[in-house]
Design a protein around this motif. Sequence first.
Motif, short mmCIF file in Angstrom:
data_model
loop_
_atom_site.label_atom_id
_atom_site.label_comp_id
_atom_site.label_asym_id
_atom_site.label_seq_id
_atom_site.Cartn_x
_atom_site.Cartn_y
_atom_site.Cartn_z
N ASP A 80 -2.21 -18.78 5.15
CA ASP A 80 -2.29 -17.39 5.17
C ASP A 80 -2.48 -16.75 3.86
OD1 ASP A 80 0.15 -17.37 4.22
OD2 ASP A 80 0.87 -15.87 5.56
N TRP A 81 -2.66 -17.61 2.84
CA TRP A 81 -2.90 -17.16 1.34
C TRP A 81 -4.03 -16.36 1.16
CZ3 TRP A 81 -6.72 -19.47 -1.61
CH2 TRP A 81 -6.98 -18.87 -3.05
N LEU A 82 -5.15 -16.80 1.47
CA LEU A 82 -6.26 -16.04 1.20
C LEU A 82 -6.30 -14.81 1.96
CD1 LEU A 82 -8.92 -16.09 -0.53
CD2 LEU A 82 -9.93 -17.37 1.55
N GLU A 83 -6.16 -14.49 3.53
CA GLU A 83 -5.85 -13.45 4.03
C GLU A 83 -5.17 -12.39 3.48
OE1 GLU A 83 -5.53 -11.68 8.54
OE2 GLU A 83 -5.35 -13.98 8.18
N SER A 84 -3.98 -13.07 3.16
CA SER A 84 -2.83 -12.00 2.41
C SER A 84 -3.43 -11.47 1.20
CB SER A 84 -1.49 -12.93 2.19
OG SER A 84 -1.01 -13.08 3.54
N ALA A 85 -3.88 -12.45 0.50
CA ALA A 85 -4.41 -12.05 -0.97
C ALA A 85 -5.37 -11.04 -0.86
CB ALA A 85 -4.68 -13.03 -1.80
N LEU A 86 -6.52 -11.21 -0.10
CA LEU A 86 -7.59 -10.30 0.02
C LEU A 86 -6.99 -8.75 0.68
CD1 LEU A 86 -10.40 -12.51 1.28
CD2 LEU A 86 -10.36 -11.44 -0.80
N GLN A 87 -6.22 -8.77 1.67
CA GLN A 87 -5.70 -7.39 2.11
C GLN A 87 -5.06 -6.83 1.01
OE1 GLN A 87 -2.64 -8.19 5.16
NE2 GLN A 87 -2.59 -5.87 5.50
N THR A 88 -4.30 -7.45 0.03
CA THR A 88 -3.66 -6.73 -0.95
C THR A 88 -4.49 -6.16 -2.09
OG1 THR A 88 -1.52 -8.09 -0.80
CG2 THR A 88 -1.99 -7.05 -3.00
N PHE A 89 -5.76 -7.25 -2.32
CA PHE A 89 -6.79 -6.93 -3.27
C PHE A 89 -7.48 -5.56 -2.62
CE2 PHE A 89 -10.65 -7.65 -5.21
CZ PHE A 89 -10.35 -8.00 -6.61
N GLN A 90 -7.70 -5.26 -1.31
CA GLN A 90 -8.70 -4.25 -0.87
C GLN A 90 -7.53 -3.28 -0.86
OE1 GLN A 90 -9.94 -6.55 2.61
NE2 GLN A 90 -11.90 -5.97 2.00
N THR A 91 -6.49 -3.28 -0.45
CA THR A 91 -5.56 -2.15 -0.24
C THR A 91 -5.18 -1.61 -1.60
OG1 THR A 91 -4.37 -3.15 1.60
CG2 THR A 91 -3.24 -1.61 0.48
N GLN A 92 -5.01 -2.31 -2.47
CA GLN A 92 -4.76 -1.70 -3.75
C GLN A 92 -6.06 -1.25 -4.59
OE1 GLN A 92 -1.68 -1.03 -4.90
NE2 GLN A 92 -0.74 -1.92 -3.23
N ASP A 93 -7.23 -1.57 -3.95
CA ASP A 93 -8.53 -1.41 -4.46
C ASP A 93 -8.56 -1.80 -5.87
OD1 ASP A 93 -11.22 -0.17 -4.61
OD2 ASP A 93 -10.55 1.62 -5.40
#
Length: 294
Positions: A97-110
């Motif tokens: 789940d590394w990639l999904e978690s990283a992208l979620q954080t990346f997008q949430t934090q803009d």
Amino acid sequence: MNPDISVVIPVYNDPKGLSTTLNCLVQIDYTNAEFAVVDNGSVDRTPDTVRSYNDSRVLLYRETDIQSSYAARNTGIRNTDSDILAFVDADMTVSEDWLESALQTFQTQDADYMGCNVELTLPEDPALAARYDHHTGFPVQQYLEHQQFAPTCCLFVRREVFEDIGLFDHRLISGGDKEFGNRVHDAGYDMHFAEDVTMYHPTRNTVRELVNKDHRVGRGLCQLQRYHPDRYGTPGVPPRPSGVKTPDPELGTSDRLAFSALSTFLTGVRGLGYYGEYLTGDRRDDLGGIPELD
């Protein structure tokens, strides 16, 4: 809809480490992801290792003109058109789940630029070098807060950032992560630390491995000054290197003394690398300046 993302993995003569990383990445079930391996002129079976994966997401590119991990990363960037680029070293491991978690954080934090948490993994029955490397670790959050960069082994960047400020400086043997991060910061982009997104990096397990790394870091410090004196100072007086490894005072006495001695020794190795580069290093003017993303 999931964003397009390319994970760029530079590699040189490391089929075992590359297999370790690709074995993790191909387990990731994520739409619109690709894993771009860039071989930097390997003379062993590293390219064959890439071809052995029956997965359309695993791609092989070559960078044979310039021996530099940063040049290899630039080749990966140029050969992809994803909105987001992630960078991972060959020999690292990640969870499914590394990639999904990283992208979620990346997008949430803009975020425009993001470093992930890195944990070092020890071998069974670790020797002094491995224990030292594990103890001093990868202080990614400190790098971002105090020196405005994240290591390229755990980095996410929007393509538009490269389009704006250029690619990695391919002349550098070390320090290109810092130089690029400092450009990102100076350009006013948002930088973020993903504390809850963890990647795993093996420790360096022998003193020789530590020496090789610190000698390379010392050379890179001189090159940073040679090519970027306005930011890092004039060559001749080495700057304080990033990530100075100081033993924790709460360590047991034997480890604290051993780590302190090893730290002093490796500081000297960095100095030798620095002055060796200063006295004998060639300016790589034939490579031009920082390359742009066309």
